[in-house]
Structures are given as C-alpha cells and as structure tokens.
Design a protein around this motif. Structure first.
Motif, PDB file in Angstrom:
ATOM      1  N   GLY A  85      34.349  -5.905   0.939  1.00  0.00           N
ATOM      2  CA  GLY A  85      34.498  -4.469   0.653  1.00  0.00           C
ATOM      3  C   GLY A  85      33.717  -3.613   1.635  1.00  0.00           C
ATOM      4  N   ILE A 116      34.462   1.699  -4.415  1.00  0.00           N
ATOM      5  CA  ILE A 116      33.236   0.911  -4.629  1.00  0.00           C
ATOM      6  C   ILE A 116      32.070   1.564  -3.880  1.00  0.00           C
ATOM      7  N   TYR A 124      39.981 -10.236 -10.727  1.00  0.00           N
ATOM      8  CA  TYR A 124      41.390  -9.862 -10.571  1.00  0.00           C
ATOM      9  C   TYR A 124      42.294 -11.091 -10.623  1.00  0.00           C
ATOM     10  N   TYR A 129      28.478   3.053  -5.181  1.00  0.00           N
ATOM     11  CA  TYR A 129      27.153   2.730  -4.631  1.00  0.00           C
ATOM     12  C   TYR A 129      26.388   3.994  -4.242  1.00  0.00           C
ATOM     13  N   ALA A 181      40.875 -11.421   6.355  1.00  0.00           N
ATOM     14  CA  ALA A 181      41.435 -12.702   5.899  1.00  0.00           C
ATOM     15  C   ALA A 181      41.675 -12.658   4.401  1.00  0.00           C
ATOM     16  N   ASN A 182      42.734 -13.325   3.998  1.00  0.00           N
ATOM     17  CA  ASN A 182      42.991 -13.518   2.569  1.00  0.00           C
ATOM     18  C   ASN A 182      42.112 -14.679   2.109  1.00  0.00           C
ATOM     19  N   ALA A 183      41.263 -14.421   1.137  1.00  0.00           N
ATOM     20  CA  ALA A 183      40.336 -15.454   0.662  1.00  0.00           C
ATOM     21  C   ALA A 183      41.075 -16.717   0.217  1.00  0.00           C
ATOM     22  N   ARG A 199      24.835  -5.011  -9.169  1.00  0.00           N
ATOM     23  CA  ARG A 199      25.219  -6.262  -8.480  1.00  0.00           C
ATOM     24  C   ARG A 199      24.887  -6.202  -6.992  1.00  0.00           C
ATOM     25  N   ASP A 223      37.554 -10.039   4.218  1.00  0.00           N
ATOM     26  CA  ASP A 223      38.211  -9.123   3.278  1.00  0.00           C
ATOM     27  C   ASP A 223      39.678  -9.029   3.704  1.00  0.00           C
ATOM     28  N   ALA A 224      40.554  -8.880   2.719  1.00  0.00           N
ATOM     29  CA  ALA A 224      41.987  -8.841   3.012  1.00  0.00           C
ATOM     30  C   ALA A 224      42.437  -7.474   3.523  1.00  0.00           C
ATOM     31  N   ASP A 225      41.623  -6.440   3.313  1.00  0.00           N
ATOM     32  CA  ASP A 225      42.025  -5.077   3.674  1.00  0.00           C
ATOM     33  C   ASP A 225      41.426  -4.710   5.034  1.00  0.00           C
ATOM     34  N   ASP A 263      25.912  -3.561   0.388  1.00  0.00           N
ATOM     35  CA  ASP A 263      24.848  -4.494  -0.017  1.00  0.00           C
ATOM     36  C   ASP A 263      24.175  -5.108   1.212  1.00  0.00           C
ATOM     37  N   LEU A 317      36.033  -9.804  -7.008  1.00  0.00           N
ATOM     38  CA  LEU A 317      37.305 -10.428  -6.603  1.00  0.00           C
ATOM     39  C   LEU A 317      37.873 -11.305  -7.722  1.00  0.00           C
ATOM     40  N   ALA A 322      35.442 -11.222   0.138  1.00  0.00           N
ATOM     41  CA  ALA A 322      35.890  -9.904  -0.350  1.00  0.00           C
ATOM     42  C   ALA A 322      34.718  -8.920  -0.243  1.00  0.00           C
ATOM     43  N   ALA A 367      31.784 -11.038  -5.199  1.00  0.00           N
ATOM     44  CA  ALA A 367      31.732 -10.132  -6.363  1.00  0.00           C
ATOM     45  C   ALA A 367      32.916  -9.189  -6.291  1.00  0.00           C
ATOM     46  N   ALA A 392      38.967  -1.910   4.944  1.00  0.00           N
ATOM     47  CA  ALA A 392      37.637  -2.297   4.413  1.00  0.00           C
ATOM     48  C   ALA A 392      36.819  -2.940   5.523  1.00  0.00           C
TER      49      ALA A 392
HETATM   50  C1  LIG Z   1      35.950  -4.518  -5.871  1.00  0.00           C
HETATM   51  S1  LIG Z   1      35.802  -4.717  -4.137  1.00  0.00           S
HETATM   52  C2  LIG Z   1      34.333  -5.670  -4.024  1.00  0.00           C
HETATM   53  C3  LIG Z   1      33.607  -5.450  -2.733  1.00  0.00           C
HETATM   54  C4  LIG Z   1      32.246  -6.115  -2.607  1.00  0.00           C
HETATM   55  N1  LIG Z   1      32.293  -7.535  -2.863  1.00  0.00           N
HETATM   56  C5  LIG Z   1      31.249  -5.469  -3.530  1.00  0.00           C
HETATM   57  O1  LIG Z   1      30.918  -6.041  -4.578  1.00  0.00           O
HETATM   58  O2  LIG Z   1      30.780  -4.387  -3.180  1.00  0.00           O
HETATM   59  C6  LIG Z   1      37.098  -5.881  -3.881  1.00  0.00           C
HETATM   60  C7  LIG Z   1      37.430  -6.191  -2.437  1.00  0.00           C
HETATM   61  O3  LIG Z   1      38.222  -7.376  -2.472  1.00  0.00           O
HETATM   62  C8  LIG Z   1      39.142  -7.327  -1.420  1.00  0.00           C
HETATM   63  N2  LIG Z   1      40.198  -8.305  -1.725  1.00  0.00           N
HETATM   64  C9  LIG Z   1      41.121  -8.254  -2.706  1.00  0.00           C
HETATM   65  N3  LIG Z   1      41.886  -9.366  -2.690  1.00  0.00           N
HETATM   66  C10 LIG Z   1      41.424 -10.138  -1.683  1.00  0.00           C
HETATM   67  C11 LIG Z   1      41.784 -11.406  -1.161  1.00  0.00           C
HETATM   68  N4  LIG Z   1      42.802 -12.116  -1.691  1.00  0.00           N
HETATM   69  N5  LIG Z   1      41.098 -11.905  -0.108  1.00  0.00           N
HETATM   70  C12 LIG Z   1      40.088 -11.197   0.450  1.00  0.00           C
HETATM   71  N6  LIG Z   1      39.701  -9.986   0.003  1.00  0.00           N
HETATM   72  C13 LIG Z   1      40.351  -9.463  -1.057  1.00  0.00           C
HETATM   73  C14 LIG Z   1      39.578  -5.886  -1.393  1.00  0.00           C
HETATM   74  O4  LIG Z   1      40.157  -5.542  -0.156  1.00  0.00           O
HETATM   75  C15 LIG Z   1      38.254  -5.162  -1.698  1.00  0.00           C
HETATM   76  O5  LIG Z   1      37.614  -4.779  -0.506  1.00  0.00           O
END
Ligand SMILES: C[S@@+](CC[C@H](N)C(=O)[O-])C[C@H]1O[C@@H](n2cnc3c(N)ncnc32)[C@H](O)[C@@H]1O
Length: 332
Positions: free
Chosen positions: A154, A92, A225, A96, A203-205, A125, A178-180, A158, A222, A152, A220, A183
């Motif tokens: 990332g 991502i 998926y 950018y 944290a897991n959202a 976005r 963010d879960a990672d 932004d 998230l 999430a 955005a 990141a």
């Molecule tokens: C496509 S990126 C989007 C990043 C940012 N929002 C943007 O638009 O630039 C997706 C992000 O979602 C995070 N992610 C995926 N599943 C998640 C979850 N269950 N909880 C929190 N973060 C999550 C990933 O680690 C990744 O950093």
C-alpha cells in the motif's frame, strides 16, 4: 433518533432519507450525535443483511448524503473506490495521516470517521509492524542480512516511519510488493530517501515467488479480502519463502470490529472477519503445528495478527509438502 420503526414492520426508506438529509444539513455528526448515528447504522445494517432493504435503496440513501459521500470526505473515498477496489493506498494513507477535509461543512464527517475503532486499529497496525521490525533487529546480533518481505505494501507509511525513526540498521532490506501500480509509485516516492533499504515491485501476491528466504514476511490489509481458500493458498506460498529462522505475520480484522456496520452501510466495504480460532485453524490447514503459532493483536483488539515462527515441526511439515505431488496440497 426517532425513526418510529417498529420491529417486524415493512421497511420504509423515507424516514431514513429524512434522517440523513437532516444530518447533512446540520454539517454531519457532532460527538453528541455519535451514539444515535451508530444505533441508526446498526438498524440499517441489519435491514441490509436480512435483505429487507435492497441495494437499490441503499444507493438512494447514499445519494441523500450529497457531497458528504463525495471524494472530498474519507467515507466518500471509501465508498467510491476511485482505484477500483476497497482499501486502496489512498484511503489507507488518509487514515494514517488522520486526514481532515478543509471544507468546514464536511469536516464533522471526517472527524467522526477517525474516531472509530477500525481506523484506530489501522493506525495501530502501523505501530505493530514498526515494533516487529525493531524486534527483528534487536533479536539478531551480528552482521547477518535481514531481508523482509512486505506483501500488499500500500502506501508504505509504516516503512517510511520506521526508516525515519532509528530503523536504519543496514542489515534490514525490505522488498515490497503490491498489485496496484499507483500504490507502488506512491510508496516509492514516499520512501525515496530510503531507496537503498526498500524496493517496490508491482506484483500479484498470489503469483509472486522469490528465491530469497525472508527473515520476516508481513502482510496487513490483504488476507481480510480472501475467503479461506485464497487465504490458505497464499499462506502456503509465503511459508515456502520463509527463512529457517524467519517469522511470518498476517493481519486480519476480527469480529470485534465495532465499525463494521458503518463500513458496510456507508462504504460498502466488506471484509472476511476472523477470530483467533479461525486463524489457528487456517494455519493448521497449511500443516503448521499449533506450537509454531501465536496470535497477536493491536490495542483495539480489532486487527489480529497470525504469527508463524519456524521451528522443528515447521521443518517437518515442509519436508512433507516437498514430498507431495502438488507443492500446494494442503496437509492436515
Ligand atoms: C488495505 S491496503 C494495505 C496496505 C498496507 N499493507 C498497510 O497496512 O498499510 C491493501 C493493499 O493491498 C493491495 N492488494 C490487493 N490485492 C493484492 C494482491 N492480490 N497482490 C498484491 N497486492 C494486493 C492493494 O493494492 C492495496 O495497496
């Protein structure tokens, strides 16, 4: 491109392998090849969806790309998923920054990558979120604090650009989850100069809760998926954390994504695509009144945004949910 493929004929991999090998040998697609390459992608995507082409054959096709599908190229990073999931902070942020490899023989692949609608929509976005933050500041006079939740987050490019611009209103504090962990570390380092304005938590959202009531909740990249069940589950959780005057904004790619075939064939990058009606229906499933919903979009029309603004009907819905035996029982 002349693959000599007749409709209805059995799928043969060889002409496709030859086509890709030729493209690779000439150093990737130049602008004059884009249209035929896209016709080829459409054809292969259709063969995959109808299962006339197997995943194994797709992987043989990927092998024919050689270094053009290594981590050196954006499309290779998209396919290889070194962080273990699609759409990671690294790809991502490459989008950018419009990252182009230094290798002259691979350059054309990255140039092609960035011309497409999906990366353009992702860059748009970023601007959309920054505009929302400015609008939040402008719409609230006085000294009220303006807590923002970024779900999430990332790479947080932004936010970095918002703070780097004139977004230093001391009322705005952004909590990012963010879960990672990679990141989080990356975003924290990027936004280090603004550490008093942005905090980052791993944290897991789906499990995150907070006592804070946020004025803006943004997510955005998230919800695309999540299937509908996951979408509704998380939307309800986030609604519970929204201030009475707050706004919740969720991004989701729409079926207008003309880069879909490229993403699925070259990157095995699948999303849940949703149109305006689908987003409205999901909000309704969470008990949100139609008048509290609006759908925005960036200039490509590829990334849609579900906006939910709290209002009287929203508060009625909350009262109903609070009275329910299970807090996340879906009204509607
Ligand atoms: C496509 S990126 C989007 C990043 C940012 N929002 C943007 O638009 O630039 C997706 C992000 O979602 C995070 N992610 C995926 N599943 C998640 C979850 N269950 N909880 C929190 N973060 C999550 C990933 O680690 C990744 O950093």
């Amino acid at each position: 491109m002349h693959l000599l493929v007749k409709p209805g004929a059995a799928f043969r991999l060889d002409p496709h392998l030859d086509y890709i090998k030729k493209m690779v040998a000439q150093g990737g697609p130049e602008p004059r090849h884009y249209a035929s390459f896209e016709r080829w992608l459409t054809y292969v995507a259709m063969e995959l969806r109808t299962e006339r082409m197997t995943k194994e054959e797709l992987h043989m096709l990927h092998e024919a790309f050689g270094r053009a599908l290594s981590l050196e190229t954006n499309q290779g990073l998209g396919l290889r998923k070194p962080h273990g999931y699609p759409g990671d902070y690294e790809i991502i942020d490459r989008i950018y920054r419009e990252h182009i490899t230094d290798d002259p023989h691979l350059r054309n692949w990255d140039l092609y990558f960035h011309t497409q609608a999906a990366p353009r929509a992702v860059r748009n976005r970023k601007a959309y979120f920054i505009d929302l933050l400015h609008a939040l500041v402008a719409s609230v006079p006085g000294t009220d604090s303006l807590p923002v939740l970024n779900v999430a987050s990332g790479p947080a490019r932004d936010l970095f650009e918002f703070f780097q611009g004139n977004g230093r209103d001391p009322r705005v504090t952004v909590e990012c989850i963010d879960a990672d962990p990679k990141a989080i570390a990356y975003a924290e380092a990027l936004c280090a100069p603004y550490h008093d304005r942005a905090t980052f938590h791993e944290a897991n959202a789906l499990r995150f809760t907070s006592d804070v009531r946020y004025r803006l909740i943004w997510s955005a990249g998230l919800f695309d998926y999540f299937g509908d069940k996951g979408f509704i589950f998380l939307l309800e959780r986030l609604l519970a954390m929204l201030d009475d005057e707050g706004e919740l904004v969720i991004g989701n790619f729409s079926r207008k994504n003309t880069t879909r075939d490229y993403m699925e064939v070259i990157g095995e990058w699948d999303l849940y695509y949703r149109d305006e009606d689908a987003l409205r229906a999901l909000a309704r499933s969470c008990g949100v009144a139609d008048e509290d919903v609006r759908i925005g979009q960036e200039p490509e029309g590829v990334n849609l945004f579900l906006h939910i603004k709290r209002g009287h009907s929203f508060l009625r819905m909350q009262a109903r949910l609070n009275g329910a035996s299970h807090p996340f029982r879906y009204a509607g």
